[in-house]
Motif scaffolding. Structure first.
Motif, mmCIF file in Angstrom:
data_model
loop_
_atom_site.group_PDB
_atom_site.id
_atom_site.type_symbol
_atom_site.label_atom_id
_atom_site.label_comp_id
_atom_site.label_asym_id
_atom_site.label_seq_id
_atom_site.Cartn_x
_atom_site.Cartn_y
_atom_site.Cartn_z
ATOM 1 N N HIS A 185 1.116 -0.824 -0.258
ATOM 2 C CA HIS A 185 -0.072 0.249 -0.419
ATOM 3 C C HIS A 185 0.631 1.083 -0.076
ATOM 4 C CE1 HIS A 185 -2.948 2.971 0.874
ATOM 5 N NE2 HIS A 185 -2.791 3.606 1.608
ATOM 6 N N GLU A 186 0.296 2.431 -0.945
ATOM 7 C CA GLU A 186 1.348 3.223 -0.630
ATOM 8 C C GLU A 186 0.109 5.083 -1.282
ATOM 9 O OE1 GLU A 186 4.831 6.133 -2.555
ATOM 10 O OE2 GLU A 186 4.140 3.775 -3.575
ATOM 11 N N GLY A 187 -0.215 4.891 0.224
ATOM 12 C CA GLY A 187 -0.568 6.592 0.861
ATOM 13 C C GLY A 187 -0.395 7.566 0.911
ATOM 14 N N PRO A 188 -1.195 8.926 1.051
ATOM 15 C CA PRO A 188 -0.848 10.081 1.760
ATOM 16 C C PRO A 188 0.056 9.741 2.783
ATOM 17 C CG PRO A 188 -3.043 10.268 0.787
ATOM 18 C CD PRO A 188 -2.283 9.042 0.643
ATOM 19 N N LEU A 189 -0.370 9.406 4.011
ATOM 20 C CA LEU A 189 -0.431 8.342 5.576
ATOM 21 C C LEU A 189 0.120 8.166 5.844
ATOM 22 C CD1 LEU A 189 -3.804 9.807 6.731
ATOM 23 C CD2 LEU A 189 -2.383 10.967 6.626
ATOM 24 N N TRP A 190 -0.357 6.199 4.899
ATOM 25 C CA TRP A 190 1.443 5.094 4.922
ATOM 26 C C TRP A 190 1.298 4.814 3.807
ATOM 27 C CZ3 TRP A 190 -3.565 5.896 7.123
ATOM 28 C CH2 TRP A 190 -3.928 5.925 9.352
ATOM 29 N N THR A 191 2.437 4.416 4.255
ATOM 30 C CA THR A 191 3.494 3.113 2.956
ATOM 31 C C THR A 191 4.062 1.920 3.339
ATOM 32 O OG1 THR A 191 4.338 5.172 1.539
ATOM 33 C CG2 THR A 191 5.303 2.820 1.144
ATOM 34 N N VAL A 192 3.113 0.632 3.118
ATOM 35 C CA VAL A 192 3.718 -0.681 3.131
ATOM 36 C C VAL A 192 4.167 -0.983 2.128
ATOM 37 C CG1 VAL A 192 2.091 -2.639 4.545
ATOM 38 C CG2 VAL A 192 1.363 -0.505 4.557
ATOM 39 N N PRO A 193 5.909 -1.737 2.260
ATOM 40 C CA PRO A 193 6.171 -2.034 0.900
ATOM 41 C C PRO A 193 5.647 -3.885 0.950
ATOM 42 C CG PRO A 193 7.424 -2.455 3.388
ATOM 43 C CD PRO A 193 5.974 -1.371 4.164
ATOM 44 N N GLU A 194 6.014 -3.464 -0.159
ATOM 45 C CA GLU A 194 5.576 -5.250 -0.221
ATOM 46 C C GLU A 194 6.105 -6.322 -0.100
ATOM 47 O OE1 GLU A 194 5.629 -7.691 -4.348
ATOM 48 O OE2 GLU A 194 5.262 -5.997 -4.737
ATOM 49 N N SER A 195 5.357 -7.014 0.825
ATOM 50 C CA SER A 195 5.410 -7.787 1.755
ATOM 51 C C SER A 195 3.998 -8.738 2.181
ATOM 52 C CB SER A 195 4.897 -7.595 3.163
ATOM 53 O OG SER A 195 6.131 -6.146 3.127
ATOM 54 N N LEU A 196 4.941 -10.217 2.529
ATOM 55 C CA LEU A 196 4.275 -11.419 2.660
ATOM 56 C C LEU A 196 3.507 -11.360 3.988
ATOM 57 C CD1 LEU A 196 6.308 -13.853 0.600
ATOM 58 C CD2 LEU A 196 3.734 -13.350 0.252
ATOM 59 N N VAL A 197 2.308 -11.552 3.597
ATOM 60 C CA VAL A 197 1.885 -12.051 4.926
ATOM 61 C C VAL A 197 0.524 -12.376 5.087
ATOM 62 C CG1 VAL A 197 0.673 -9.963 6.846
ATOM 63 C CG2 VAL A 197 1.636 -9.394 6.126
ATOM 64 N N LYS A 198 0.642 -13.678 5.966
ATOM 65 C CA LYS A 198 -0.374 -15.319 5.536
ATOM 66 C C LYS A 198 -1.410 -15.040 6.739
ATOM 67 C CE LYS A 198 2.825 -17.762 2.634
ATOM 68 N NZ LYS A 198 3.270 -18.392 2.279
ATOM 69 N N ALA A 199 -1.318 -14.783 7.972
ATOM 70 C CA ALA A 199 -2.429 -14.255 8.778
ATOM 71 C C ALA A 199 -3.122 -13.928 8.562
ATOM 72 C CB ALA A 199 -1.867 -13.772 10.057
ATOM 73 N N LYS A 200 -4.530 -14.788 8.320
ATOM 74 C CA LYS A 200 -5.859 -13.852 7.625
ATOM 75 C C LYS A 200 -7.079 -14.453 8.611
ATOM 76 C CE LYS A 200 -3.477 -13.018 3.854
ATOM 77 N NZ LYS A 200 -3.075 -11.214 3.808
#
Length: 302
Positions: free
Chosen positions: A158-173
């Protein structure tokens, strides 16, 4: 009609043992859901009026337990009731952390979490949390974007005005797919449009029935204009009543009145909303009375 109950967490009820007792006994009585709310502090000189006729914040809010921690305890103490927040002031924390917490709660509960989010009304709490008061609508929209990113595929970015989340693996759903239901609060047109466009429902309040009906119909019509199924939206309604021994003026129901009057109101909104949940924490003196009121109400409605 589904019937829910607020989980004790503030004032004289700010005791984990009270919350767990009510969780277990309410499930045994047949309640469909348990709900928590969210307050951070009680300013001695608040800058904003409370949403009540006198504008005074209840003194019980000076003693308030954390909502998500209580839901975790309730998740491990129950097996059937749904567990919701109404409302969680989600903007006080980074959405990546919120996504992880709600995922864990949904797993703990076996897929019983309803995430109800509001933007709050007290700027003193925002100041204490270190979050800007201005721009709450845009912050909420991006929070929802980040939650959707974390609850989508394993590859998250995610890339937005407030937060940026680098491309990552998140398998907990979460257990629930595609996500735990996201219900939004609000009483202004922008909030209704946001609900219609991207939420799973509106956290309704005890408005006069014509206004409540008009608001729900407006949200459904807007949902249709966004190409969504209005019949899939949920409308749980929260009531914080002051229970009286004698019948109150019908104009003041459901905010004031007997349990019988409250039950009559619940029956009247059946079909308009899909659930009513009641918070007796501002009218009961102790847990025994709280449970007695809950037992009387569910017996009167069923």
């Amino acid at each position: 009609m589904k019937l829910g109950l607020a989980l004790p967490q503030y004032g004289v009820f700010a005791d984990p043992s009270a919350a767990l007792r009510v969780a277990v006994e309410a499930e045994g009585m047949g309640f469909d859901s348990l709900w928590v709310s969210d307050r951070l502090l009680l300013p001695t000189a608040p800058r904003d009026r409370y949403i009540s006729p006198d504008g005074v914040i209840p003194s019980a809010y000076e003693n308030f337990l954390d909502p998500l921690t209580l839901l975790a305890a309730a998740a491990c103490s129950t097996s059937r009731v749904r567990l919701g927040t109404s409302t969680l002031n989600a903007l006080w924390q980074p959405p990546a952390l919120l996504a992880r917490t709600v995922t864990t709660l949904d797993q703990l509960s076996g897929g019983r979490i309803d995430l109800g989010i509001g933007v709050g009304w007290m700027r003193d709490e925002y100041q204490a949390a270190g979050v800007p008061w201005e721009g709450r609508g845009a912050r909420l929209d991006e929070t929802l974007d980040v939650l959707d990113a974390f609850w989508g595929g394993d590859l998250v970015a995610h890339e937005g005005p407030l937060w940026t989340v680098p491309e990552s693996l998140v398998k907990a759903k979460p257990v629930q797919s595609p996500r735990p239901p996201v219900l939004l609060a609000g009483l202004v047109p922008a909030a209704f449009t946001r609900i219609a466009r991207r939420a799973d429902g509106w956290l309704a309040v005890g408005l006069p029935l014509p206004m409540l009906t008009q608001t729900i119909e407006s949200i459904k019509q807007q949902a249709l204009s966004f190409g969504r199924d209005p019949g899939a939206l949920r409308f749980p309604l929260r009531i914080n009543p002051h229970i009286t021994a004698d019948k109150a003026d019908p104009a003041h129901v459901p905010h004031v009145g007997t349990v019988s009057q409250l039950a009559d109101y619940v029956r009247r909104v059946d079909g308009l909303v899909d659930e009513v949940f009641v918070d007796f924490q501002l009218t009961a003196w102790d847990v025994d009375e709280y449970l007695d009121l809950a037992r009387t109400l569910i017996s009167a409605v069923q």
